[in-house]
Design a protein around this motif. Sequence first.
Motif, PDB file in Angstrom:
ATOM      1  N   MET A   1       0.828  -1.179   0.000  1.00 43.12           N
ATOM      2  CA  MET A   1       0.000   0.000   0.000  1.00 43.12           C
ATOM      3  C   MET A   1       0.874   1.244   0.000  1.00 43.12           C
ATOM      4  O   MET A   1       1.979   1.235   0.505  1.00 43.12           O
ATOM      5  CB  MET A   1      -0.886   0.027   1.237  1.00 43.12           C
ATOM      6  CG  MET A   1      -2.084  -0.860   1.141  1.00 43.12           C
ATOM      7  SD  MET A   1      -3.209  -0.516   2.482  1.00 43.12           S
ATOM      8  CE  MET A   1      -3.092  -2.050   3.352  1.00 43.12           C
ATOM      9  N   ARG A   2       0.300   2.325  -0.543  1.00 40.96           N
ATOM     10  CA  ARG A   2       0.994   3.595  -0.589  1.00 40.96           C
ATOM     11  C   ARG A   2       0.092   4.660   0.047  1.00 40.96           C
ATOM     12  O   ARG A   2      -1.093   4.734  -0.262  1.00 40.96           O
ATOM     13  CB  ARG A   2       1.312   3.967  -2.037  1.00 40.96           C
ATOM     14  CG  ARG A   2       2.172   5.185  -2.202  1.00 40.96           C
ATOM     15  CD  ARG A   2       2.468   5.468  -3.668  1.00 40.96           C
ATOM     16  NE  ARG A   2       1.264   5.883  -4.381  1.00 40.96           N
ATOM     17  CZ  ARG A   2       0.628   5.163  -5.301  1.00 40.96           C
ATOM     18  NH1 ARG A   2       1.072   3.966  -5.636  1.00 40.96           N
ATOM     19  NH2 ARG A   2      -0.446   5.606  -5.902  1.00 40.96           N
ATOM     20  N   ILE A   3       0.651   5.462   0.931  1.00 48.75           N
ATOM     21  CA  ILE A   3      -0.084   6.531   1.589  1.00 48.75           C
ATOM     22  C   ILE A   3       0.260   7.838   0.894  1.00 48.75           C
ATOM     23  O   ILE A   3       1.434   8.187   0.757  1.00 48.75           O
ATOM     24  CB  ILE A   3       0.294   6.650   3.076  1.00 48.75           C
ATOM     25  CG1 ILE A   3       0.049   5.329   3.798  1.00 48.75           C
ATOM     26  CG2 ILE A   3      -0.488   7.780   3.730  1.00 48.75           C
ATOM     27  CD1 ILE A   3       0.615   5.287   5.198  1.00 48.75           C
ATOM     28  N   SER A   4      -0.774   8.571   0.463  1.00 45.95           N
ATOM     29  CA  SER A   4      -0.582   9.891  -0.135  1.00 45.95           C
ATOM     30  C   SER A   4      -1.309  10.919   0.714  1.00 45.95           C
ATOM     31  O   SER A   4      -2.415  10.665   1.192  1.00 45.95           O
ATOM     32  CB  SER A   4      -1.146   9.937  -1.551  1.00 45.95           C
ATOM     33  OG  SER A   4      -0.495   9.021  -2.379  1.00 45.95           O
ATOM     34  N   ILE A   5      -0.679  12.067   0.882  1.00 46.43           N
ATOM     35  CA  ILE A   5      -1.263  13.160   1.648  1.00 46.43           C
ATOM     36  C   ILE A   5      -1.439  14.360   0.732  1.00 46.43           C
ATOM     37  O   ILE A   5      -0.487  14.795   0.075  1.00 46.43           O
ATOM     38  CB  ILE A   5      -0.349  13.568   2.830  1.00 46.43           C
ATOM     39  CG1 ILE A   5      -0.006  12.378   3.715  1.00 46.43           C
ATOM     40  CG2 ILE A   5      -0.976  14.707   3.626  1.00 46.43           C
ATOM     41  CD1 ILE A   5      -1.145  11.798   4.492  1.00 46.43           C
ATOM     42  N   ASP A   6      -2.645  14.907   0.702  1.00 49.07           N
ATOM     43  CA  ASP A   6      -2.901  16.164   0.003  1.00 49.07           C
ATOM     44  C   ASP A   6      -2.649  17.285   1.012  1.00 49.07           C
ATOM     45  O   ASP A   6      -3.541  17.691   1.748  1.00 49.07           O
ATOM     46  CB  ASP A   6      -4.336  16.205  -0.515  1.00 49.07           C
ATOM     47  CG  ASP A   6      -4.698  17.525  -1.172  1.00 49.07           C
ATOM     48  OD1 ASP A   6      -3.827  18.418  -1.273  1.00 49.07           O
ATOM     49  OD2 ASP A   6      -5.861  17.669  -1.576  1.00 49.07           O
ATOM     50  N   ARG A   7      -1.408  17.748   1.060  1.00 44.52           N
ATOM     51  CA  ARG A   7      -1.031  18.756   2.055  1.00 44.52           C
ATOM     52  C   ARG A   7      -1.738  20.084   1.816  1.00 44.52           C
ATOM     53  O   ARG A   7      -1.961  20.839   2.754  1.00 44.52           O
ATOM     54  CB  ARG A   7       0.483  18.911   2.096  1.00 44.52           C
ATOM     55  CG  ARG A   7       1.157  17.638   2.668  1.00 44.52           C
ATOM     56  CD  ARG A   7       2.652  17.761   2.806  1.00 44.52           C
ATOM     57  NE  ARG A   7       3.118  18.942   3.475  1.00 44.52           N
ATOM     58  CZ  ARG A   7       3.251  19.083   4.803  1.00 44.52           C
ATOM     59  NH1 ARG A   7       2.920  18.086   5.601  1.00 44.52           N
ATOM     60  NH2 ARG A   7       3.705  20.202   5.318  1.00 44.52           N
ATOM     61  N   ASP A   8      -2.118  20.372   0.592  1.00 44.58           N
ATOM     62  CA  ASP A   8      -2.857  21.604   0.316  1.00 44.58           C
ATOM     63  C   ASP A   8      -4.302  21.502   0.801  1.00 44.58           C
ATOM     64  O   ASP A   8      -4.906  22.506   1.177  1.00 44.58           O
ATOM     65  CB  ASP A   8      -2.849  21.927  -1.184  1.00 44.58           C
ATOM     66  CG  ASP A   8      -1.476  22.309  -1.693  1.00 44.58           C
ATOM     67  OD1 ASP A   8      -0.691  22.900  -0.915  1.00 44.58           O
ATOM     68  OD2 ASP A   8      -1.175  22.016  -2.859  1.00 44.58           O
ATOM     69  N   GLY A   9      -4.837  20.299   0.812  1.00 46.53           N
ATOM     70  CA  GLY A   9      -6.215  20.093   1.240  1.00 46.53           C
ATOM     71  C   GLY A   9      -6.366  19.851   2.734  1.00 46.53           C
ATOM     72  O   GLY A   9      -7.461  19.997   3.287  1.00 46.53           O
ATOM     73  N   CYS A  10      -5.274  19.503   3.407  1.00 51.56           N
ATOM     74  CA  CYS A  10      -5.314  19.204   4.839  1.00 51.56           C
ATOM     75  C   CYS A  10      -5.698  20.460   5.629  1.00 51.56           C
ATOM     76  O   CYS A  10      -5.148  21.534   5.407  1.00 51.56           O
ATOM     77  CB  CYS A  10      -3.953  18.692   5.294  1.00 51.56           C
ATOM     78  SG  CYS A  10      -3.862  18.331   7.062  1.00 51.56           S
ATOM     79  N   ILE A  11      -6.655  20.301   6.545  1.00 50.82           N
ATOM     80  CA  ILE A  11      -7.077  21.429   7.382  1.00 50.82           C
ATOM     81  C   ILE A  11      -6.542  21.313   8.811  1.00 50.82           C
ATOM     82  O   ILE A  11      -6.852  22.133   9.663  1.00 50.82           O
ATOM     83  CB  ILE A  11      -8.607  21.573   7.397  1.00 50.82           C
ATOM     84  CG1 ILE A  11      -9.272  20.321   7.970  1.00 50.82           C
ATOM     85  CG2 ILE A  11      -9.123  21.911   6.003  1.00 50.82           C
ATOM     86  CD1 ILE A  11     -10.770  20.469   8.228  1.00 50.82           C
ATOM     87  N   GLY A  12      -5.766  20.275   9.080  1.00 47.44           N
ATOM     88  CA  GLY A  12      -5.141  20.120  10.388  1.00 47.44           C
ATOM     89  C   GLY A  12      -6.085  19.693  11.497  1.00 47.44           C
ATOM     90  O   GLY A  12      -5.853  20.029  12.656  1.00 47.44           O
TER      91      GLY A  12
END
Length: 64
Positions: A1-12
């Motif tokens: 599996m691969r984990i991807s993060i949309d850092r621009d979409g993350c609201i924290g």
Amino acid sequence: MRISIDRDGCIGSGQCTLTAPALFAQDDMGIVYVLPDGAEGTEDPSVREAELACPVQAITVAED
């Protein structure tokens, strides 16, 4: 599996770090990132729980 993060979409919101603290952390701005050893933990069921817990779907877990 691969984990991807949309850092621009993350609201924290931190739901991922609460759900899977061994896999995710937040930077000084609250934006999520995968811990260095976290990428190896993709077989951990909590990674899917964290993906579902994200209120803005900033985490994507894909099969290799």
